[in-house]
Write a protein that holds these residues in place. Structure first.
Motif, PDB file in Angstrom:
ATOM      1  N   TYR A   6       0.975  -1.282  -0.044  1.00 22.70           N
ATOM      2  CA  TYR A   6       0.039  -0.121  -0.080  1.00 22.70           C
ATOM      3  C   TYR A   6       0.999   1.233  -0.029  1.00 22.70           C
ATOM      4  O   TYR A   6       1.949   1.150   0.632  1.00 22.70           O
ATOM      5  N   LYS A   8       0.786   5.603   0.273  1.00 25.15           N
ATOM      6  CA  LYS A   8      -0.242   6.972   0.263  1.00 25.15           C
ATOM      7  C   LYS A   8       0.593   8.096   0.535  1.00 25.15           C
ATOM      8  O   LYS A   8       1.515   8.084   1.004  1.00 25.15           O
ATOM      9  N   SER A  47      -3.448   3.723  -2.007  1.00 25.68           N
ATOM     10  CA  SER A  47      -3.695   2.665  -3.123  1.00 25.68           C
ATOM     11  C   SER A  47      -2.736   1.159  -2.873  1.00 25.68           C
ATOM     12  O   SER A  47      -1.664   1.282  -2.411  1.00 25.68           O
ATOM     13  N   ARG A  48      -3.389   0.185  -3.448  1.00 25.25           N
ATOM     14  CA  ARG A  48      -2.796  -1.283  -3.402  1.00 25.25           C
ATOM     15  C   ARG A  48      -2.130  -1.111  -4.838  1.00 25.25           C
ATOM     16  O   ARG A  48      -2.660  -1.141  -5.787  1.00 25.25           O
ATOM     17  N   ILE A  49      -0.626  -1.432  -4.796  1.00 26.96           N
ATOM     18  CA  ILE A  49       0.019  -1.533  -5.978  1.00 26.96           C
ATOM     19  C   ILE A  49       0.991  -2.734  -6.011  1.00 26.96           C
ATOM     20  O   ILE A  49       1.565  -3.053  -4.788  1.00 26.96           O
TER      21      ILE A  49
END
Length: 100
Positions: A6, A8, A47-49
């Motif tokens: 994650y 941010k 966001s999950r990346i």
């Protein structure tokens, strides 16, 4: 197999703080050195990346705050000193990096 994290981004004046954590750590509470800390959704849960994409964010950062074996290992690929600067809290690697 793709590892996920994650990310941010926080803007504070002239600083861009990028908070990173391995996917499985989000929301976890760690204890160590006489204190507890939570890898909170508010600070880390953006966001999950895929971990390899963290550079899209780190390259624009002035400060990086990272928790987890995956993200710390990825950071060490381009910033070797991370291996020596990271501390372990409750078995989890953590590093803060000041850039630019």
């Amino acid at each position: 197999m793709v590892a996920w994290c994650y990310v941010k981004v926080h803007k504070h004046g002239k600083d861009t703080v990028v908070a990173l954590c391995d996917e499985h750590l989000l929301g976890k509470e760690l204890e160590g050195g006489g204190f507890k800390l939570r890898i909170s959704y508010e600070f880390y849960g953006g966001s999950r990346i895929p971990i390899e994409q963290l550079w899209e964010y780190v390259d624009k950062a002035t400060v990086v705050n990272a928790f987890g074996e995956g993200v710390v290992s990825e950071l060490a690929k381009r910033i070797p000193v991370v291996k020596f600067a990271a501390v372990t809290i409750d078995g989890v690697p953590h590093v803060q990096i000041l850039l630019k």
